[in-house]
Design a protein around this motif. Structure first.
Motif, short mmCIF file in Angstrom:
data_model
loop_
_atom_site.label_atom_id
_atom_site.label_comp_id
_atom_site.label_asym_id
_atom_site.label_seq_id
_atom_site.Cartn_x
_atom_site.Cartn_y
_atom_site.Cartn_z
N MET A 1 0.85 -1.20 0.00
CA MET A 1 0.00 0.00 0.00
C MET A 1 0.88 1.25 0.00
O MET A 1 1.86 1.35 0.73
CB MET A 1 -0.89 0.01 1.25
N PHE A 2 0.53 2.20 -0.84
CA PHE A 2 1.26 3.46 -0.87
C PHE A 2 0.72 4.37 0.23
O PHE A 2 -0.46 4.33 0.55
CB PHE A 2 1.08 4.15 -2.22
N PRO A 3 1.57 5.22 0.81
CA PRO A 3 1.07 6.20 1.79
C PRO A 3 0.01 7.07 1.15
O PRO A 3 0.11 7.43 -0.02
CB PRO A 3 2.32 7.01 2.15
N GLN A 4 -1.00 7.43 1.90
CA GLN A 4 -2.10 8.24 1.39
C GLN A 4 -1.93 9.69 1.80
O GLN A 4 -1.56 9.98 2.93
CB GLN A 4 -3.44 7.72 1.95
N PRO A 5 -2.18 10.62 0.88
CA PRO A 5 -2.16 12.04 1.27
C PRO A 5 -3.36 12.36 2.12
O PRO A 5 -4.34 11.61 2.12
CB PRO A 5 -2.24 12.77 -0.09
N PRO A 6 -3.32 13.46 2.86
CA PRO A 6 -4.45 13.81 3.70
C PRO A 6 -5.68 14.09 2.86
O PRO A 6 -5.58 14.47 1.70
CB PRO A 6 -3.98 15.08 4.42
N PRO A 7 -6.88 13.85 3.39
CA PRO A 7 -8.10 14.07 2.61
C PRO A 7 -8.22 15.52 2.19
O PRO A 7 -7.90 16.43 2.95
CB PRO A 7 -9.21 13.69 3.61
N PRO A 8 -8.67 15.76 0.92
CA PRO A 8 -8.70 17.13 0.41
C PRO A 8 -9.85 17.97 0.92
O PRO A 8 -9.81 19.17 0.81
CB PRO A 8 -8.85 16.91 -1.10
N PHE A 220 9.05 8.44 -5.03
CA PHE A 220 8.84 8.86 -6.41
C PHE A 220 8.61 7.61 -7.25
O PHE A 220 9.54 7.03 -7.81
CB PHE A 220 10.05 9.65 -6.93
N ASN A 221 7.36 7.19 -7.27
CA ASN A 221 7.00 6.03 -8.08
C ASN A 221 5.61 6.26 -8.64
O ASN A 221 4.83 7.07 -8.11
CB ASN A 221 7.06 4.73 -7.26
N PRO A 222 5.27 5.58 -9.73
CA PRO A 222 4.00 5.87 -10.42
C PRO A 222 2.77 5.76 -9.54
O PRO A 222 1.87 6.59 -9.62
CB PRO A 222 3.99 4.85 -11.56
N TYR A 224 2.38 6.02 -6.21
CA TYR A 224 2.25 7.08 -5.21
C TYR A 224 1.95 8.42 -5.86
O TYR A 224 1.12 9.20 -5.37
CB TYR A 224 3.53 7.16 -4.38
N LEU A 225 2.63 8.71 -6.99
CA LEU A 225 2.36 9.96 -7.69
C LEU A 225 0.93 10.03 -8.19
O LEU A 225 0.27 11.06 -8.09
CB LEU A 225 3.33 10.11 -8.86
N ALA A 226 0.45 8.91 -8.73
CA ALA A 226 -0.93 8.89 -9.22
C ALA A 226 -1.91 9.13 -8.08
O ALA A 226 -2.92 9.83 -8.26
CB ALA A 226 -1.23 7.55 -9.90
N THR A 227 -1.61 8.57 -6.91
CA THR A 227 -2.47 8.79 -5.75
C THR A 227 -2.50 10.26 -5.36
O THR A 227 -3.56 10.84 -5.11
CB THR A 227 -1.98 7.94 -4.56
N ASN A 228 -1.32 10.88 -5.32
CA ASN A 228 -1.24 12.28 -4.93
C ASN A 228 -1.91 13.20 -5.94
O ASN A 228 -2.74 14.05 -5.57
CB ASN A 228 0.23 12.70 -4.77
N TYR A 229 -1.56 13.03 -7.20
CA TYR A 229 -2.16 13.89 -8.23
C TYR A 229 -3.66 13.68 -8.32
O TYR A 229 -4.42 14.64 -8.51
CB TYR A 229 -1.51 13.63 -9.59
#
Length: 427
Positions: A1-8, A220-222, A224-229
């Protein structure tokens, strides 16, 4: 599981910063020196755009290109800037702020030298793209650096200080470019910019601190970046708050990109007289940033944004009213730009901080997305809207009024949406 950014949907308190890196890593520069350095990095953008605007006819003649082909060198730059600015912040979140700045300066220097050496407009397009992919690093990473170190009113004050120093560039760039073209040739503009970039690289190498400790960096991996963006671009609040800054800037950029037509054709000014437009605009930016610096911590963010919109609306309405009644002339056709940019600079630091604090653990990525939105709209303005409206100063004034009305609507909608989310959270 990739780390999750805080809810927007429920942004954190904007006055609570992330834990700072070790003190010895950020004690190299005081606030004033750091502001000057970050502003100097941000100047790469306006120098790359404004300095060569007076040289369009010379470039066209020297390279045997059409006016549209020369205009497309600006569009190519803006599109490249918008595309890459989306990644500067994510790269700095993963590899550190300082490293990304230094690498980008090297790429920009190579592109600038290529522009000076270009023997066809097609080569100029290519090297302008190289400039575009690297010029945005100062704006994006600079915002992240400020927010790494400061929060709330101190962050707003430092952002406004950066804007005050940065505002020198749009003022002197077209004037300097006009004089260089008159005394030398258009290639000398890019050689001057190359020297500036090399000096800036040396200063950054020696003095720019690293403000993001390794333990706070993001993968920096696809995935995690996709999750953030995905989280950022799915956030309605992000689109509203980023749109405020983007639309306000578009109202100014409309006149800047129309300057090669507006100034010589409608106002009958020469290539060394571009200061008629740029000095009022930049004076407003400087004094507005000074006002924002003084207002920080004295009034609420909401009231400060309201004050700024009052200036912008008044300026845009007066500009439309004048050109409905009179023919374009100096100084009246350019004077409203002072009050417009004054209000724009009062709004910008606060709106920027509110946007960055939607996702506090990936502020670099948020800064990239915000700059992407602003630059993409700027590219549309430069490539489509400005050429369409530049046949009339009245139409340009109407376009500016339209942009500020959209920005105001986004601000009011974001406040209503935030109150709605807060009431739902209480329930």
């Amino acid at each position: 599981m990739f780390p999750q950014p805080p809810p927007p949907n429920v942004p954190p308190d904007p006055v609570v910063p992330l834990p700072l890196p070790p003190v010895h890593r950020i004690a190299l520069l005081g606030a004033g020196a750091l502001a000057a350095l970050l502003a100097s990095l941000s100047m790469l953008g306006p120098f790359s755009i404004d300095a060569y605007l007076p040289a369009f006819p010379n470039i066209q003649a020297d390279l045997g290109a059409s006016a549209i082909e020369v205009q497309q060198t600006l569009t190519a730059y803006m599109l490249a800037f918008a595309g890459m600015v989306l990644w500067h912040g994510a790269l700095s979140d993963a590899f550190g702020r300082r490293n990304i700045v230094l690498v980008s300066l090297v790429v920009f220097a190579i592109g600038t030298f290529g522009c000076a050496a270009s023997h066809s407009v097609h080569y100029l397009w290519i090297f302008r793209i190289m400039q575009g992919v690297s010029a945005g690093v100062g704006t994006v990473v600079g915002r992240a650096i400020i927010r790494d170190l400061y929060a709330g009113a101190p962050a707003a004050r430092l952002l406004s200080m950066v804007t005050m120093i940065f505002s020198i560039a749009p003022a002197i760039a077209p004037v300097l470019g006009g004089w260089i073209v008159k005394l030398f040739d258009w290639r000398t503009i890019f050689l001057f910019l190359l020297v500036y970039t090399v000096v800036l690289f040396v200063v950054c190498w020696r003095y720019l601190p690293e403000t993001l400790a390794r333990e706070h960096r993001q993968p920096f991996n696809p995935g995690y970046l996709a999750t953030n963006y995905g989280a950022i671009f799915r956030s309605p609040l992000f689109h509203m708050k980023a749109g405020i800054v983007a639309c306000n800037f578009a109202g100014l950029f409309l006149f800047i990109t129309a300057a090669p037509v507006m100034l010589p054709v409608h106002l009958h000014l020469g290539p060394d007289e571009f200061a008629w437009l740029f000095v009022p605009a930049v004076s407003g930016i400087f004094l507005g940033a000074l006002a924002a610096n003084r207002l920080a911590g004295r009034i609420s963010f909401g009231r400060q944004i309201g004050v700024g919109f009052c200036f912008m609306l008044a300026a845009a309405i007066c500009n439309v009213g004048y050109h409905l009644a009179f023919a374009p002339s100096v100084p009246w056709s350019v004077l409203p730009m002072f009050f417009y940019t004054f209000g724009m600079s009062v709004v910008a630091p606060v709106a920027t901080l509110l946007t960055l604090d939607l996702f506090p653990h990936i502020r670099g990525t948020v800064a990239s997305c915000q700059s992407f939105a602003m630059t993409l709209l700027g590219a549309v303005v430069a490539g489509v809207i400005a050429p369409f409206l530049s046949h009339s100063v009245l139409w340009l004034a109407l376009g500016q009024l339209g942009f500020v009305l959209v920005a105001l609507a986004l601000w009011l909608t974001s406040r209503h949406y935030r109150r709605m989310l807060s009431s739902q959270a209480v329930e």
